[in-house]
Design an enzyme around this catalytic site. Structure first.
Site, PDB file in Angstrom:
ATOM      1  CG  ASP A  68      -1.707   1.222   1.406  1.00  0.00           C
ATOM      2  OD1 ASP A  68      -2.391   1.608   0.446  1.00  0.00           O
ATOM      3  OD2 ASP A  68      -1.658   1.825   2.489  1.00  0.00           O
ATOM      4  CG  ASP A  75      -1.950   7.726   0.454  1.00  0.00           C
ATOM      5  OD1 ASP A  75      -1.313   8.794   0.537  1.00  0.00           O
ATOM      6  OD2 ASP A  75      -2.575   7.390  -0.564  1.00  0.00           O
ATOM      7  CE  LYS A 123      -5.458  -0.748  -1.422  1.00  0.00           C
ATOM      8  NZ  LYS A 123      -4.261  -0.257  -0.713  1.00  0.00           N
TER       9      LYS A 123
END
Length: 226
Positions: free
Chosen positions: A8, A10, A142
């Site tokens: 991922d 962020d 997501k």
């Protein structure tokens, strides 16, 4: 064996979450919604469009469209991240760790592709990745598995032999639903939250990931029926 490491972005590779919160608080103020950092943390890991809908359902406004609010949050977050965001602790060392093992690396982010490109260049980590993929290019963001499955397809690997690193509950659900071995790296304020029990392994930071953990995860992959 582990055939790829997928990250991922962020809050995991880049310390961007404080800048997203700043952007949210500033823009939501224009529609009469005064958010605190603690309130913003409720929606960490969700696409901004979902965040806007979350708050609209709780305190509707009439002076701006939801699309306009989401667009401005994106723009302000891009500006703040581009000017201020730095790497998360242990990020570069972990990327070096996987490169030394000749394990391909990829990014699977809920953020749009232009922000992924911005972060890669700001952190000077483009050389480490063979693929970076945005959930905004998939049918669903997501916590659905689409972005992780799409990233595995781009890499040409079986999702079951991929190691996915996530810092949010929704991101973890996404990687888990894709059938990947998961490593959760929660923020301090939610480290003990039960939603991270879904992970194969949980660590307090990327800097805490070490060789014995890798070998244990490798053994887990090797023991999974093909």
């Amino acid at each position: 064996m582990i055939c790829a490491a997928i990250f991922d972005m962020d809050g995991l590779l880049v310390d961007s979450e404080p800048h997203w919160r700043d952007a949210e608080m500033e823009v939501f103020r224009t529609v009469g919604l005064e958010l605190t950092e603690e309130m913003c943390k409720r929606t960490t890991g969700l696409p901004i469009e979902t965040v806007v809908e979350y708050w609209y359902q709780r305190q509707p406004w009439t002076n701006r469209s939801r699309e306009e609010v989401a667009h401005e949050i994106h723009n302000k977050a891009f500006e703040y991240i581009g000017l201020k965001a730095g790497p998360m602790p242990g990020m570069v060392d972990l990327l070096q760790f996987f490169r030394e093992k000749s394990i391909p690396m990829a990014i699977a982010s809920a953020s749009p592709m232009n922000l992924i490109e911005l972060v890669i260049d700001r952190l000077n980590i483009r050389e480490f990745f063979v693929v970076w993929h945005s959930a905004t290019l998939e049918a669903r963001n997501k916590p659905h598995p689409d972005v992780y499955l799409g990233t595995a397809r781009k890499l040409g690997v079986d999702p079951a032999c991929c190691l996915a690193f996530e810092d949010s509950g929704n991101g973890l659900k996404s990687a888990h639903a894709a059938g990947m071995i998961t490593v959760a790296v929660p923020a301090d304020y939610e480290f003990d939250d039960a939603k991270f029990n879904l992970a194969t392994l949980k660590v307090p930071s990327l800097a805490a990931f070490e060789e014995p953990m890798f070998l244990a995860l490798q053994a887990e992959v090797d023991s999974t029926p093909s």
